[in-house]
Design a protein around this motif. Structure first.
Motif, PDB file in Angstrom:
ATOM      1  N   HIS A 188      56.159 -14.779  28.305  1.00 59.66           N
ATOM      2  CA  HIS A 188      55.761 -14.192  29.596  1.00 59.66           C
ATOM      3  C   HIS A 188      55.054 -15.206  30.501  1.00 59.66           C
ATOM      4  CE1 HIS A 188      52.429 -13.169  26.742  1.00 59.66           C
ATOM      5  NE2 HIS A 188      51.685 -13.568  27.750  1.00 59.66           N
TER       6      HIS A 188
ATOM      7  N   ASP B  29      49.953 -17.622  33.382  1.00 61.33           N
ATOM      8  CA  ASP B  29      49.168 -16.633  32.631  1.00 61.33           C
ATOM      9  C   ASP B  29      47.893 -17.282  32.094  1.00 61.33           C
ATOM     10  OD1 ASP B  29      48.239 -14.508  31.038  1.00 61.33           O
ATOM     11  OD2 ASP B  29      49.640 -14.952  29.411  1.00 61.33           O
TER      12      ASP B  29
ATOM     13  N   CYS C  40      51.710 -17.470  24.148  1.00 65.35           N
ATOM     14  CA  CYS C  40      50.406 -16.842  24.403  1.00 65.35           C
ATOM     15  C   CYS C  40      49.953 -16.067  23.162  1.00 65.35           C
ATOM     16  CB  CYS C  40      50.546 -15.892  25.595  1.00 65.35           C
ATOM     17  SG  CYS C  40      49.048 -14.978  25.991  1.00 65.35           S
TER      18      CYS C  40
ATOM     19  N   SER D   9      48.702 -13.285  23.110  1.00 64.04           N
ATOM     20  CA  SER D   9      49.096 -11.869  23.232  1.00 64.04           C
ATOM     21  C   SER D   9      50.385 -11.608  22.453  1.00 64.04           C
ATOM     22  CB  SER D   9      49.295 -11.498  24.704  1.00 64.04           C
ATOM     23  OG  SER D   9      48.101 -11.650  25.413  1.00 64.04           O
TER      24      SER D   9
HETATM   25 ZN    ZN Z   1      49.688 -13.880  27.898  1.00 61.61          ZN
END
Ligand code: ZN
Ligand code: NAD
Length: 352
Positions: free
Chosen positions: A63, A157, A38, A40
């Motif tokens: 995650h 996610d 991701c 992030s």
């Molecule tokens: Zn994420």
């Protein structure tokens, strides 16, 4: 086992050998079938400083996770070893009003959890490893028939976050409405599909990269636009001049928030999902009347069940590139360079 660990802020993660996790009472160890990379994580390893969050390295990244139940702690019932599962990512206290509703992303008891606002891969050990410890069996959602862990992983996610953002705006997306998706990467390409599958809105998409705009068209967008000088006029013209009922910003830079605000319609929603850190000057004249601005963080467990159902029935098809665990760092570098499309999913060599 092998694990890709962030050892300190502002550094690349490293692949190291660590002990296999052992499940305590109520816990479950999952054998990882896929762990999504991701954006992030890039923010984590490039921009975040010590003290910004109430937790920090070292921890194993990853995650967005799915796999198979590997070992059950004492007292766990309702799951079988070998069963395919998705991991619900935000780990709250489980007992506050939000957690009881399955909204552990908005847990209100930071003192009761070790990583407030985080979970596996965000403060605690995540899924970019052969095995992952999940601290409570309630964080596992059995995969519906027809869904493989490698596809389910990004849905936890990159699928769940835009699903929540779209779902909360459903009342503003009847036939005749328009939604604008800004940033068609891992989250954005699924946002387009989610809008298509769950609303009758016209879907307009914006990305700097031609190949991402192509992906948006393939995902069902009606029109794609580059964020150049004409973007506001082109997008507004596509709405008959009225503006967009819902704008979903999966970048969050100064320029994209300004673009979203400029194309919004009276009574609309402008939802900030991307965490590039841009700001917006809010005053009486900076937005059409009654536009609501909000940020959203991840989604609820019941929403994850709905996302998995949509995917199992063919309404969501993540564009996935699999990457061996040994090459996970390169996957982040590709994302940083803008040469990744859809979602890269890290797969341990012995998965499958
Ligand atoms: Zn994420
Ligand atoms: P990604 O790198 O896969 O996709 C980002 C896309 O945005 C790329 O296609 C890129 O070309 C495009 N883009 C970049 N700058 C742009 C601009 N100025 N205008 C238009 N398009 C532009 O990233 P991702 O994994 O999909 O994550 C997107 C963002 O969402 C990141 O900031 C990430 O940290 C954040 N995120 C937030 C949550 C949450 O719960 N709020 C959850 C997951 C990810």
């Amino acid at each position: 086992m092998r694990a890709l660990r962030l050892l300190e802020w502002k550094s690349d993660p490293v692949l190291v050998e660590i002990d296999d996790p052992v499940p305590g009472p109520g816990q479950v160890v999952v054998r990882i079938g896929g762990a999504g990379a991701c954006h992030s994580d890039l923010h984590l390893m490039r921009e975040f400083e010590a003290g910004l969050l109430p937790w920090g390295p070292p921890f194993t990244l990853g995650h967005e996770n799915a796999g198979w139940v590997h070992a059950l702690g004492s007292g766990v019932t309702g799951l079988d070893v070998g069963q395919p599962v998705a991991v619900y990512g935000p780990w709250g206290c489980g007992t506050c009003a939000h957690c009881l509703l399955g909204m552990e992303n908005y847990c209100e008891c930071p003192d009761l959890v070790s990583v407030p606002g985080g979970g596996g891969g965000l403060g605690l050990d995540g899924g970019m490893a052969d095995l992952m410890l999940v601290p409570a069996a309630r964080q596992l959602v059995p995969l519906p028939d027809g869904l493989e862990p490698v596809t389910a992983a990004p849905l936890t996610d990159a699928g769940l976050t835009p699903y929540h953002a779209v779902r909360r705006s459903w009342p503003k997306l009847p036939p005749g409405s328009t939604a604008v998706v800004i940033g068609v990467g891992g989250l954005g390409h699924l946002a387009v599909q989610i809008l298509r599958a769950t609303t009758a809105a016209q879907v307009l998409a914006v990305d700097t990269r031609a190949e991402a705009r192509e992906l948006a068209l393939a995902a069902g967008a009606d029109l794609v636009v580059a964020p150049d000088d004409d973007a506001v006029a082109t997008l507004r013209a596509a709405t008959g001049g009225r503006g967009a009922d819902v704008v979903l910003d999966f970048v969050g830079a100064e320029a994209t928030i300004a673009l979203g605000a400029a194309v919004s319609r009276f009574l609309g929603d402008v939802t900030l999902v991307g965490i590039a850190g841009g700001t917006f000057p809010f005053n009486f004249f900076s937005l059409p009347y009654e536009v609501s601005l909000q940020s959203t963080y991840w989604g609820s467990r019941p929403e994850l069940v709905e996302v998995l159902d949509l995917a199992a029935r063919g309404h969501l098809r993540p564009t996935v590139t699999t990457v061996p665990l040994e090459e996970a760092v390169e996957a982040y570098h590709r994302m940083e360079a803008g040469s990744a499309l859809g979602r890269q999913v890290v797969v341990p060599a012995d998965a499958g």
